[in-house]
Design a protein around this motif. Structure first.
Motif: not given
Length: 287
Positions: A214-227
């Protein structure tokens, strides 16, 4: 229009990352002493030592007692793909330092002494892995030279999987056949171990890391962190990592995250709500 903007942003990030492997930058100075670091390609924590390791264009570094970057061992190679497989065992790929012997592409290399020394496992001269994951006692590597996913149990023999243009990969901690790849169109999913991938879907991420079911993380090209708590179907923005665009990202576990941006290596111990700087990064260009 929005989709086109995100695709262009992801393409730009991909182009910058690919350019970083050209190997025309200066190597780190000062032998094993502290130095400035730039162009980070990988991050990891040794599970026993609990030390931070930072794979860069000029070698692998760890913070010294003053939180300054200390070169590990004596290699100043350009470390591209990098992952901590288990205690003191690291896997990597990349290119030799300027003036060093050896093929232009290192293939898969391995260290069993926490980065002090490295040995070639396979594919020397043939492959530059830009992303490496170790999960389910299996190595998953994105071969940027040939634009494909490769999978290996022993690091010596490889199965060629799907061809695609990707920046990063992540493997489900519960299902070895579920593999994600970040592409210019969005996150592409495979449910057959990387033999095939569906077309990438929004959101566009530069890097992804799957720490727990339940903890998949992504970071976008601007540095935004998403879960995402459902394997990538739905995403919630958690925060923005300080320091600008990302260079590398790793979720050590569901709460401990490592991110390298334009001005530093940052760590979060609360699932990305807050970050503290672990190392400074010296901005440079032309690599």
């Amino acid at each position: 229009m929005k989709k086109q903007y995100f695709a262009l942003a992801a393409s730009a990030a991909l182009a910058l990352t690919l350019a970083a492997c050209s190997g025309n930058g200066d190597s780190a100075e000062g032998g094993s002493g502290p130095t400035a670091i730039s162009h980070i390609h990988g991050l990891g924590i040794d599970p026993v030592e609990k030390k931070l390791y930072v794979a860069t264009h000029e070698g692998v570094f760890t913070p010294d007692k003053h939180e300054k970057p200390q070169l590990v061992g004596d290699s100043k190679d350009d470390f591209m793909g990098f992952t901590v497989a288990k205690a003191k065992t690291f896997l990597a790929s990349g290119h030799p330092a300027p003036g060093s012997d050896g093929p232009g592409n290192r293939g898969l290399i391995e260290s069993t002494d926490a980065g002090k020394t490295w040995k070639t496992k396979s594919l020397a001269g043939e492959v530059d892995f830009h992303a490496l994951e170790y999960a389910h006692d299996t190595i998953y590597g994105y071969d940027s030279t040939n634009g494909m996913l490769r999978v290996s149990k022993d690091g010596a023999s490889w199965d060629d999987r799907a061809k695609l243009q990707a920046l990063d990969i992540a493997v489900s901690p519960d299902a070895p056949d579920v593999v994600l790849a970040t592409t210019a169109e969005g996150i592409a999913r495979s449910t057959d171990g990387g033999k095939t991938f569906a077309t990438g879907k929004q959101p566009v991420m530069a890097f992804v890391s799957w720490a727990a079911k339940d903890a998949l993380y992504g970071i976008d090209t601007a540095g935004g962190l998403h879960r995402s708590s459902d394997g990538g179907t739905n995403w919630v923005k958690t925060s923005t990592v300080p320091g600008g665009g990302p260079q590398a990202f790793t979720a050590v576990d569901a709460q401990r995250l490592l991110a390298a941006t334009q001005d530093g290596v940052y760590e979060s111990k609360d699932g990305g709500k807050t970050f503290s700087k672990r190392l400074a990064v010296e901005s440079s260009s032309g690599h």
